[in-house]
Design an enzyme around this catalytic site. Sequence first.
Site, PDB file in Angstrom:
ATOM      1  N   LYS A 245       0.769  -1.053  -0.361  1.00  0.00           N
ATOM      2  CA  LYS A 245       0.083  -0.316   0.521  1.00  0.00           C
ATOM      3  C   LYS A 245       0.757   1.370   0.110  1.00  0.00           C
ATOM      4  O   LYS A 245       2.338   1.350   0.547  1.00  0.00           O
ATOM      5  CB  LYS A 245      -1.002   0.293   1.281  1.00  0.00           C
ATOM      6  CG  LYS A 245      -1.984   1.053   1.309  1.00  0.00           C
ATOM      7  CD  LYS A 245      -2.768   0.602   2.310  1.00  0.00           C
ATOM      8  CE  LYS A 245      -4.102   2.177   2.570  1.00  0.00           C
ATOM      9  NZ  LYS A 245      -4.781   1.941   3.610  1.00  0.00           N
TER      10      LYS A 245
ATOM     11  N   SER B 266     -10.913  -0.039   6.741  1.00  0.00           N
ATOM     12  CA  SER B 266     -10.149   0.286   5.345  1.00  0.00           C
ATOM     13  C   SER B 266      -9.032  -1.336   4.853  1.00  0.00           C
ATOM     14  O   SER B 266      -8.551  -0.916   3.993  1.00  0.00           O
ATOM     15  CB  SER B 266      -8.335   1.496   5.446  1.00  0.00           C
ATOM     16  OG  SER B 266      -9.376   2.312   5.073  1.00  0.00           O
TER      17      SER B 266
ATOM     18  N   SER C 187      -9.923   2.284   2.645  1.00  0.00           N
ATOM     19  CA  SER C 187      -8.804   2.698   1.405  1.00  0.00           C
ATOM     20  C   SER C 187      -8.090   2.074   0.913  1.00  0.00           C
ATOM     21  O   SER C 187      -7.314   2.326  -0.191  1.00  0.00           O
ATOM     22  CB  SER C 187      -8.207   3.880   2.324  1.00  0.00           C
ATOM     23  OG  SER C 187      -7.346   3.052   3.274  1.00  0.00           O
TER      24      SER C 187
END
Lengths: 493, 95
Positions: free
Chosen positions: A79, A183, A159
């Site tokens: 990420k 998320s 997210s």
Amino acid sequence: MSELTSLTIAQARDKLKSRDITSAELTDAYLGAIEAANPSINAYVAVTAEKARSQAAESDARFDKGEGGALEGIPLGIKDLFGTEGVHTQAGSHILDSFKPRYESTVTANLWADGAVMLGKLNMDEFAMGSSNETSYYGPVTNPWRRKDDNKALVPGGSSGGSAAAVAAHLCAGATATDTGGSIRQPAAFTGTVGIKPTYGRCSRWGVVAFASSLDQAGPITRDVRDSAILLKSMASSDPKDTTSVDMPVPDYEAAIGQSVKGMRIGIPEEYRMDGMPEEIEVLWQKGIAWMKDAGAEIVPISLPHTKYALPAYYIVAPAEASSNLARYDGVRYGLREPGGDIVEMYEKTRAAGFGPEVKRRVMIGTYVLSAGYYDAYYLRAQKVRTLIKRDFEKVFDAGVDAILTPATPSAAFGIADQDMAADPVKMYLNDIFTVTVNMAGLPGIAVPAGLDDHGLPLGLQLIGKPFEEETLFRLAHIVEQAAGHFTAEKWW
Amino acid sequence: MSVDLATVKRVAHLARIAVSDEEAARMEGELNTILGFVEQLNEVDVDGVEPMTSVMPMPMKKRQDVVNDGGKADDIVANAPESDENFFLVPKVVE
């Protein structure tokens, strides 16, 4: 080639160890898959092909010598929130333009120490603020899953939308992600993947771009429960560089898989039965309850009375902490700078140009609730409510409940540019209604795929555990996985 | 509680974010929606409840008061939009 990318981490690990395949072959297969898919999926914001190939070559050399770490030669996606030395790290934001840190986050350093290979950086909502991956400066990620009755592009959740989509589309063997209000778990549920947010303090936050420091926690997104156990074992550590990192040994999570759950007490919270919740979510939940009973667990109705206040309290605490954390983006030390007549004008123009609308909204809310005269009414009250939310869980666990079973999300994946969500920010926030309580209380939570809705989209169940009892969650999630089976998106990209 | 346009502009200035009149007007509506949503916390009886200050009850870790890092000026300014001899450059602050 495509067969290589269909291997789970555990399967690839075995084939690498037995020298049936090399890390170079596996890595090339993924790089090829990314090149073919990324124009449609947009999961990667940076591909580090050269680095991946050199790490893979090093792994193969270690295998030649009979050496190798727990993740030796396994290609992963990272990420964009994790600081990676000399590599694109922008948290999905324009304000961190061209930022390449001179350090490595503890979590990713742990992965490389165990032999993992980095394929690249994954798309995400800007500064991890969002539930659909649509707030990214790099544009939305498209969910590999589509409804069986239409071809409309759906969000992968957020997210960690890039992480979830990359895992679901087999563009990496597994991915790192982070979870501040849901998320990891919400995108995992939207993409038929497994995601665990461990207990606060289990993974170091050092070198991870901060959103809300008392809530942020890293964890993996993977194709199955075993892979999550493998990846979390490597990500987690005690880190002197993070004062909230716990000094506890990291257990062998994988060893928990397959252990009996007979006699375990599973709480079913009445407050998670929301008004207007789609029938199929309730059906899924009931299926989960039945699977738990079949495995010999005892079902206990429980009450978590402050559940409904978790989301509003979150929307005070998280923006307040974010407004403070994001003060560092001022055009002086890194990233974007917009010229201004004086220093204040430079700050204001830089932040106006560098932050997207959702980030601005949250920084504004945070600034307001922390401003003179409002602190007690908002922030202090929200932190008191948080104590009550935590106490709800403590009472239930003290009464002998081992884990809690809930739906992971109130719906399946929705469309990109959904009009209702765009019109009302609170509607988007409601995506995290079942996950946010867990962050507020600091507990571990895992989302595991449990079935498909009427349109053929994946739905997930969530299991919530006691602090640092991730092993219990892996045991229970494995029961769900065995009963529900695996779900793979049909390839259209 | 709700915010008016003047408050939105004041908060934007505190947050060091330049906003146009049009943006401020849009934000006024959005912020009031969110503030309306969090209003329900007023229903909760928090008398005698301590605010949560740490997620896990644990003592703050302390380290030895020694220099254990540093000498990285080049690394620190490496990502700066403008720097000169390991100083960050900013527009003139004092005339």
